[in-house]
Design a protein around this motif. Sequence first.
Motif, PDB file in Angstrom:
ATOM      1  N   SER A 103       0.823  -1.207   0.000  1.00 29.20           N
ATOM      2  CA  SER A 103       0.000   0.000   0.000  1.00 29.20           C
ATOM      3  C   SER A 103       0.856   1.255   0.000  1.00 29.20           C
ATOM      4  CB  SER A 103      -0.925   0.020   1.229  1.00 29.20           C
ATOM      5  OG  SER A 103      -0.161   0.205   2.418  1.00 29.20           O
ATOM      6  N   MET A 104       0.211   2.362  -0.354  1.00 30.06           N
ATOM      7  CA  MET A 104       0.727   3.706  -0.133  1.00 30.06           C
ATOM      8  C   MET A 104      -0.340   4.463   0.642  1.00 30.06           C
ATOM      9  SD  MET A 104       2.570   4.628  -3.795  1.00 30.06           S
ATOM     10  CE  MET A 104       3.224   6.201  -3.152  1.00 30.06           C
ATOM     11  N   ASN A 105       0.058   5.044   1.773  1.00 26.33           N
ATOM     12  CA  ASN A 105      -0.884   5.733   2.674  1.00 26.33           C
ATOM     13  C   ASN A 105      -2.096   4.858   2.993  1.00 26.33           C
ATOM     14  OD1 ASN A 105       0.456   7.998   3.461  1.00 26.33           O
ATOM     15  ND2 ASN A 105      -0.553   9.400   2.040  1.00 26.33           N
ATOM     16  N   ASN A 106      -1.829   3.581   3.247  1.00 21.79           N
ATOM     17  CA  ASN A 106      -2.820   2.598   3.668  1.00 21.79           C
ATOM     18  C   ASN A 106      -3.850   2.278   2.587  1.00 21.79           C
ATOM     19  OD1 ASN A 106      -3.510   0.852   5.900  1.00 21.79           O
ATOM     20  ND2 ASN A 106      -5.432   1.986   6.049  1.00 21.79           N
ATOM     21  N   ILE A 107      -3.582   2.626   1.327  1.00 25.29           N
ATOM     22  CA  ILE A 107      -4.476   2.274   0.227  1.00 25.29           C
ATOM     23  C   ILE A 107      -3.744   1.321  -0.706  1.00 25.29           C
ATOM     24  CG2 ILE A 107      -5.762   3.123  -1.777  1.00 25.29           C
ATOM     25  CD1 ILE A 107      -6.098   5.782  -0.278  1.00 25.29           C
ATOM     26  N   SER A 108      -4.304   0.136  -0.877  1.00 28.30           N
ATOM     27  CA  SER A 108      -3.769  -0.846  -1.810  1.00 28.30           C
ATOM     28  C   SER A 108      -4.442  -0.591  -3.161  1.00 28.30           C
ATOM     29  CB  SER A 108      -4.063  -2.265  -1.318  1.00 28.30           C
ATOM     30  OG  SER A 108      -3.427  -3.222  -2.141  1.00 28.30           O
ATOM     31  N   PHE A 109      -3.637  -0.184  -4.143  1.00 30.01           N
ATOM     32  CA  PHE A 109      -4.165   0.298  -5.418  1.00 30.01           C
ATOM     33  C   PHE A 109      -4.873  -0.814  -6.186  1.00 30.01           C
ATOM     34  CE2 PHE A 109      -3.879   1.591  -9.886  1.00 30.01           C
ATOM     35  CZ  PHE A 109      -4.309   2.903  -9.808  1.00 30.01           C
ATOM     36  N   VAL A 110      -6.069  -0.504  -6.681  1.00 35.10           N
ATOM     37  CA  VAL A 110      -6.856  -1.435  -7.491  1.00 35.10           C
ATOM     38  C   VAL A 110      -6.861  -0.929  -8.927  1.00 35.10           C
ATOM     39  CG1 VAL A 110      -9.122  -2.477  -7.873  1.00 35.10           C
ATOM     40  CG2 VAL A 110      -8.303  -2.068  -5.527  1.00 35.10           C
ATOM     41  N   TYR A 147       8.284  -3.745  16.020  1.00 35.71           N
ATOM     42  CA  TYR A 147       7.045  -4.486  16.221  1.00 35.71           C
ATOM     43  C   TYR A 147       5.857  -3.521  16.235  1.00 35.71           C
ATOM     44  CZ  TYR A 147      10.349  -8.114  17.533  1.00 35.71           C
ATOM     45  OH  TYR A 147      11.396  -9.013  17.518  1.00 35.71           O
ATOM     46  N   PRO A 148       5.487  -3.016  15.069  1.00 36.98           N
ATOM     47  CA  PRO A 148       4.356  -2.087  15.005  1.00 36.98           C
ATOM     48  C   PRO A 148       3.042  -2.796  15.304  1.00 36.98           C
ATOM     49  CG  PRO A 148       5.106  -2.648  12.795  1.00 36.98           C
ATOM     50  CD  PRO A 148       6.089  -3.252  13.750  1.00 36.98           C
ATOM     51  N   PRO A 149       2.006  -2.053  15.647  1.00 37.13           N
ATOM     52  CA  PRO A 149       0.721  -2.675  16.007  1.00 37.13           C
ATOM     53  C   PRO A 149       0.146  -3.514  14.858  1.00 37.13           C
ATOM     54  CG  PRO A 149       0.778  -0.371  16.664  1.00 37.13           C
ATOM     55  CD  PRO A 149       1.990  -0.602  15.829  1.00 37.13           C
ATOM     56  N   LEU A 150      -0.364  -4.701  15.180  1.00 35.46           N
ATOM     57  CA  LEU A 150      -0.866  -5.616  14.167  1.00 35.46           C
ATOM     58  C   LEU A 150      -2.116  -5.088  13.463  1.00 35.46           C
ATOM     59  CD1 LEU A 150      -0.405  -9.075  15.968  1.00 35.46           C
ATOM     60  CD2 LEU A 150       1.002  -8.079  14.156  1.00 35.46           C
ATOM     61  N   TYR A 151      -2.889  -4.223  14.132  1.00 36.30           N
ATOM     62  CA  TYR A 151      -4.119  -3.747  13.501  1.00 36.30           C
ATOM     63  C   TYR A 151      -3.842  -2.863  12.286  1.00 36.30           C
ATOM     64  CZ  TYR A 151      -3.506   0.863  15.723  1.00 36.30           C
ATOM     65  OH  TYR A 151      -3.028   2.102  16.101  1.00 36.30           O
ATOM     66  N   LEU A 152      -2.583  -2.455  12.107  1.00 29.65           N
ATOM     67  CA  LEU A 152      -2.232  -1.622  10.957  1.00 29.65           C
ATOM     68  C   LEU A 152      -1.892  -2.453   9.718  1.00 29.65           C
ATOM     69  CD1 LEU A 152       0.100   0.882  12.847  1.00 29.65           C
ATOM     70  CD2 LEU A 152      -2.178   1.391  11.954  1.00 29.65           C
ATOM     71  N   ASN A 153      -1.914  -3.773   9.837  1.00 29.06           N
ATOM     72  CA  ASN A 153      -1.423  -4.628   8.761  1.00 29.06           C
ATOM     73  C   ASN A 153      -2.370  -4.746   7.566  1.00 29.06           C
ATOM     74  OD1 ASN A 153       0.883  -5.125  10.180  1.00 29.06           O
ATOM     75  ND2 ASN A 153       0.476  -7.274  10.599  1.00 29.06           N
ATOM     76  N   THR A 154      -3.635  -4.403   7.733  1.00 31.31           N
ATOM     77  CA  THR A 154      -4.604  -4.581   6.652  1.00 31.31           C
ATOM     78  C   THR A 154      -4.959  -3.229   6.036  1.00 31.31           C
ATOM     79  OG1 THR A 154      -5.549  -6.511   7.770  1.00 31.31           O
ATOM     80  CG2 THR A 154      -6.854  -5.517   6.014  1.00 31.31           C
ATOM     81  N   PRO A 155      -4.669  -3.024   4.744  1.00 29.75           N
ATOM     82  CA  PRO A 155      -4.976  -1.738   4.108  1.00 29.75           C
ATOM     83  C   PRO A 155      -6.395  -1.700   3.551  1.00 29.75           C
ATOM     84  CG  PRO A 155      -3.831  -3.136   2.556  1.00 29.75           C
ATOM     85  CD  PRO A 155      -3.959  -3.937   3.831  1.00 29.75           C
TER      86      PRO A 155
END
Length: 284
Positions: A103-110, A147-155
């Motif tokens: 992703s870039m800025n938490n957006i996975s480009f479609v 070890y960043p927070p796991l909740y940030l792993n999904t964009p």
Amino acid sequence: MAARAFTAGPIAFDNTTTTAILQYNGNYTPSSSPSFPALPYYNDTSSAYNFIFSLRSLVSENHPVYVPIHLKKRLESTIAIKTFPCYPNGTCQGPNGTRLAASMNNISFVIPQRFDILEAYYYHINGVYKKNFPSFPPFVFNFTEDYPPLYLNTPKRGTEVKVLKYNSTVQMVLQGTNLVAGLDHPMHLHGFSFYVVGWGLGNFDKHNDTKNFNLVDPPFRNTAIVPRKGWIAVRFKASNPGVWFMHCHLDRHLTWGMDMAFIVKNGKSPQTSLLPPPPDMPPC
């Protein structure tokens, strides 16, 4: 000459050394056989980055440098390896059986399916893309911690663009993260070359890091590496109207979604406006 590849991540290539002989023609006295140089190790981050970012532009009367000074647009974007849940009844190779994403800025480009963004922009076709690419990371955290927070792993998924006025001067900071897999990323921009005015390890500090920007003779590139657990700052002038893709030049990361697009609006004259598609342009 001798060279060795560099990687900030696990070895995924033949890590042996390559050599070559450079032959000069002319009147000269050949020297004795040179000794083999001492090469940095394949993951020597300090040696690699210090060399890459020591490069400078050639500045002369025939090679002027036009680094944008008065900025109209300031952007910051995280770049990250992330994960999606695996397909139903599928087998995925990401952490804990997930599917790898980027992703870039938490957006996975479609990538649009029916119309491309340029076609949709030129013909005013709605519903193909949105103009909401964030100018700043939507989540602020310690981007480079181990070890960043796991909740940030999904964009989020989306086809998002950033719209720029013609001739606007742009600074974009690309911030690497350590989510899922911290790697270095060669980021490439279509339609423009840019000046790499700054870089660093850790998190970008807009108050202190900007004091060390090179605005005199920075390298002029269309691809620049974002260090693992680091950042780069680039500047360019949006003087090329159209739709321009920005993405990681590692194909796997591109297909996973480490992309975005700029739309540069038309100027005030036909010479500064987007040309119409040619009548014989083949369809995709």
